[in-house]
Design an enzyme around this catalytic site. Structure first.
Site, mmCIF file in Angstrom:
data_model
loop_
_atom_site.group_PDB
_atom_site.id
_atom_site.type_symbol
_atom_site.label_atom_id
_atom_site.label_comp_id
_atom_site.label_asym_id
_atom_site.label_seq_id
_atom_site.Cartn_x
_atom_site.Cartn_y
_atom_site.Cartn_z
ATOM 1 N N ASN A 14 -12.918 -41.649 0.249
ATOM 2 C CA ASN A 14 -14.059 -42.579 0.194
ATOM 3 C C ASN A 14 -14.089 -43.461 1.441
ATOM 4 O O ASN A 14 -15.114 -44.046 1.765
ATOM 5 C CB ASN A 14 -14.019 -43.449 -1.082
ATOM 6 C CG ASN A 14 -12.676 -44.104 -1.332
ATOM 7 O OD1 ASN A 14 -11.692 -43.769 -0.695
ATOM 8 N ND2 ASN A 14 -12.628 -45.015 -2.278
ATOM 9 N N GLY A 56 -15.777 -53.960 2.787
ATOM 10 C CA GLY A 56 -15.473 -52.736 3.528
ATOM 11 C C GLY A 56 -16.321 -52.624 4.780
ATOM 12 O O GLY A 56 -17.211 -53.461 5.023
ATOM 13 N N ASP A 57 -15.993 -51.624 5.588
ATOM 14 C CA ASP A 57 -16.724 -51.369 6.837
ATOM 15 C C ASP A 57 -16.662 -52.551 7.795
ATOM 16 O O ASP A 57 -17.605 -52.821 8.527
ATOM 17 C CB ASP A 57 -18.192 -50.980 6.550
ATOM 18 C CG ASP A 57 -18.268 -49.872 5.515
ATOM 19 O OD1 ASP A 57 -17.568 -48.867 5.706
ATOM 20 O OD2 ASP A 57 -18.975 -50.035 4.509
ATOM 21 N N ARG A 107 -17.072 -57.048 15.725
ATOM 22 C CA ARG A 107 -18.513 -56.896 15.907
ATOM 23 C C ARG A 107 -19.234 -58.214 16.237
ATOM 24 O O ARG A 107 -20.405 -58.395 15.892
ATOM 25 C CB ARG A 107 -19.146 -56.228 14.679
ATOM 26 C CG ARG A 107 -18.319 -55.067 14.151
ATOM 27 C CD ARG A 107 -19.132 -54.069 13.408
ATOM 28 N NE ARG A 107 -19.566 -53.005 14.311
ATOM 29 C CZ ARG A 107 -20.673 -52.283 14.153
ATOM 30 N NH1 ARG A 107 -21.468 -52.506 13.147
ATOM 31 N NH2 ARG A 107 -20.979 -51.345 15.020
ATOM 32 N N GLN A 136 -11.275 -49.645 2.257
ATOM 33 C CA GLN A 136 -12.162 -50.514 1.460
ATOM 34 C C GLN A 136 -11.765 -51.982 1.723
ATOM 35 O O GLN A 136 -11.284 -52.264 2.804
ATOM 36 C CB GLN A 136 -12.119 -50.164 -0.040
ATOM 37 C CG GLN A 136 -12.704 -48.802 -0.372
ATOM 38 C CD GLN A 136 -11.719 -47.682 -0.185
ATOM 39 O OE1 GLN A 136 -10.582 -47.772 -0.606
ATOM 40 N NE2 GLN A 136 -12.147 -46.616 0.445
ATOM 41 N N VAL A 192 -19.249 -42.188 5.524
ATOM 42 C CA VAL A 192 -19.013 -41.081 4.595
ATOM 43 C C VAL A 192 -20.331 -40.568 4.017
ATOM 44 O O VAL A 192 -20.561 -39.371 3.945
ATOM 45 C CB VAL A 192 -18.066 -41.525 3.443
ATOM 46 C CG1 VAL A 192 -17.883 -40.425 2.423
ATOM 47 C CG2 VAL A 192 -16.718 -41.948 4.003
HETATM 48 P P1 IMP Z 1 -15.776 -45.216 -4.918
HETATM 49 O O1 IMP Z 1 -14.663 -45.837 -4.124
HETATM 50 O O2 IMP Z 1 -16.302 -43.946 -4.315
HETATM 51 O O3 IMP Z 1 -15.429 -45.086 -6.375
HETATM 52 O O4 IMP Z 1 -17.023 -46.226 -4.876
HETATM 53 C C1 IMP Z 1 -16.967 -47.507 -5.509
HETATM 54 C C2 IMP Z 1 -17.652 -48.552 -4.667
HETATM 55 O O5 IMP Z 1 -16.888 -48.797 -3.484
HETATM 56 C C3 IMP Z 1 -19.040 -48.139 -4.181
HETATM 57 O O6 IMP Z 1 -19.864 -49.286 -4.123
HETATM 58 C C4 IMP Z 1 -18.778 -47.633 -2.775
HETATM 59 O O7 IMP Z 1 -19.925 -47.711 -1.966
HETATM 60 C C5 IMP Z 1 -17.686 -48.599 -2.321
HETATM 61 N N1 IMP Z 1 -16.828 -48.043 -1.277
HETATM 62 C C6 IMP Z 1 -15.879 -47.104 -1.414
HETATM 63 N N2 IMP Z 1 -15.288 -46.864 -0.242
HETATM 64 C C7 IMP Z 1 -15.869 -47.668 0.651
HETATM 65 C C8 IMP Z 1 -15.656 -47.908 2.054
HETATM 66 O O8 IMP Z 1 -14.791 -47.317 2.715
HETATM 67 N N3 IMP Z 1 -16.465 -48.839 2.620
HETATM 68 C C9 IMP Z 1 -17.385 -49.534 1.916
HETATM 69 N N4 IMP Z 1 -17.600 -49.355 0.621
HETATM 70 C C10 IMP Z 1 -16.844 -48.428 -0.008
#
Ligand code: IMP
Length: 427
Positions: free
Chosen positions: A38, A12-13, A330, A223, A299
């Site tokens: 998220n 992600g990111d 990047r 993600q 977030v």
């Molecule tokens: P959740 O999606 O909030 O349940 O988090 C589960 C895992 O996914 C965690 O390690 C979060 O940090 C990661 N995560 C969720 N959304 C993102 C995103 O948009 N970017 C990076 N990591 C994410």
């Protein structure tokens, strides 16, 4: 091409928001198909930053329809807040469409997400605490509330009447937490329902009709591959399918209608939350990557873990999603590095591995095999054509393409729309 999926290849990111926004200039529709609030997609236009969580990154183009598909878990308060924030900056949000089949994130989902994380103590996943996992659990458990239920006042109250006592029992008996109040939730959520109703429709027929009449659709993954519930570093993953296959179930568009898949690859690697990260640099290099890349969560604001590019992970993403082209983002963050490394293989007990280990115990033991590249040590953010990139930067990119087996489509050298080098016209 008329149906293009944008998917993250790492944790992600990767900068998907910028790539989707760039490609959205030529798209008729941009669709979110999984995840929820998220996600944190940052789009920069004329130096102004827009942070998006639920709204698709096509929102900044007045003629582009933005769709929140059935596979998304929708937090009504967040989407309304985002819509208001956009409107106050002069962005038209009237064309947003929200699937009547998307599941609604309820107050108990967010609460349970947080309480679960606290209970897990040192085994926590590091979730964003947005209620994403608990909402998908209820969907699978057939006790979810969908958007079509939310906008039907009677149906909403009747469903909540059955579900809330179950949740309150769990809150009280398992978590030792005070129960939630039925009337307060009904009041709060009927306010949201009233405001959201004009945007709700059957997005499945809308998207298929659009494709049938030749419109161009971008499917925006949130993600990324290594956070996919099936293919990521389970259990340190999110609860949905960010890979291209997620479009079939999350938007109701059949796999054979997808023309092209673009994998977004950050030129180095980051991760938020817990879980294995073979190329992580817990040293001055990692600190420099974080500092140069301003690697803090959109977030949560959490500092991101940083490391070298892991081409094994990108190759895996390529297999899973059928990636046609990479959009490398990047690259400019590496401008000041004397030396850049890329992981091109994993070794376990002296033996080269051919796959990403499913067992986290084994993944934690793999030794990345690095190739070292000389840094280009010059600013590249003003370069607009591939040929003009320093030869050392091209060498790095071309090796990335060779190791992953995926062609280069786009190279991004800065956050703005014009800081984009296009090698392949994608849409
Ligand atoms: P959740 O999606 O909030 O349940 O988090 C589960 C895992 O996914 C965690 O390690 C979060 O940090 C990661 N995560 C969720 N959304 C993102 C995103 O948009 N970017 C990076 N990591 C994410």
């Amino acid at each position: 091409m008329s149906a293009v999926v944008i998917t993250g290849t790492q944790w992600g990111d990767e900068g998907k928001g910028k790539i989707v926004d760039y490609l959205a200039a030529r798209a008729d529709v941009v669709v979110r198909f999984q995840g929820g609030s998220n996600a944190g997609h940052t789009v920069t236009v004329n130096g102004e930053e827009y942070k998006l969580r639920l709204l698709p990154s096509g929102i900044l183009y007045p003629k582009t329809k933005c769709v929140i598909g059935n596979g998304v878990v929708l937090d009504p308060a967040v989407v309304l807040e985002e819509m208001d924030a956009m409107s106050s900056r002069g962005i038209d949000v009237s064309s947003i469409k929200i699937s009547n089949r998307a599941h609604v994130v309820m107050p108990y989902h967010k609460l349970i997400d947080e309480l679960n994380e606290n209970l897990r103590a040192e085994n926590k996943i590091g979730t964003t605490k947005r209620g994403i996992g608990p909402c998908y659990i209820d969907k699978d458990d057939r006790i979810g509330i969908r958007v079509c239920d939310l906008i039907d006042r009677e149906e909403f109250a009747s469903k909540l009447k059955t579900i809330l006592p179950m949740k309150n029992l769990i809150l009280e008996k398992v978590y030792n937490h005070a129960p939630l109040d039925f009337d307060a939730i009904v009041d709060e959520y009927s306010g949201y329902a009233q405001r959201l109703e004009p945007y709700v429709c059957d997005t499945i027929s809308l998207l298929n009709d659009q494709l049938d009449c030749g419109k161009k659709i971008l499917f925006e993954g949130a993600q990324a591959t290594m956070l996919d519930i099936d293919y990521g570093t389970y259990p340190y993953v999110t609860a949905s399918h960010p890979i291209s296959g997620g479009v079939g179930v999350g938007a109701g568009v059949a796999p054979k209608k997808i023309d092209c898949v673009v994998g977004v690859v950050k030129a180095y690697c980051t991760r938020v939350g817990e879980g294995p990260f073979p190329t992580e640099q817990l040293n001055a290099i990692g600190d420099k990557l974080r500092e140069c890349g301003h690697e803090f969560g959109t977030v949560t604001g959490r500092p991101r873990r940083t490391g070298w590019l892991d081409a094994c992970v990108v190759r895996y993403a390529g297999q899973l999603s059928g990636i046609d082209y990479m959009a490398v983002t990047r690259l400019d963050i590496l401008d000041s590095f004397d030396e850049i490394k890329m992981c091109v293989g994993y070794k376990l007990d002296g033996r080269l591995l051919n796959e990403i280990p499913a067992s986290l115990k084994i993944l934690a033991r793999v030794e990345p095999v690095y190739e070292t590249f000389e840094g280009w040590r010059e600013p590249i953010s003003d370069i607009r054509s591939y040929d003009e990139l320093p030869s050392k930067a091209k060498k790095y990119l071309e090796r990335m393409s060779e190791v992953t087996g995926i062609g280069l489509g786009i190279v991004s050298v800065g956050p703005n729309r014009d800081q984009t080098i296009v090698l392949k016209e994608i849409i």
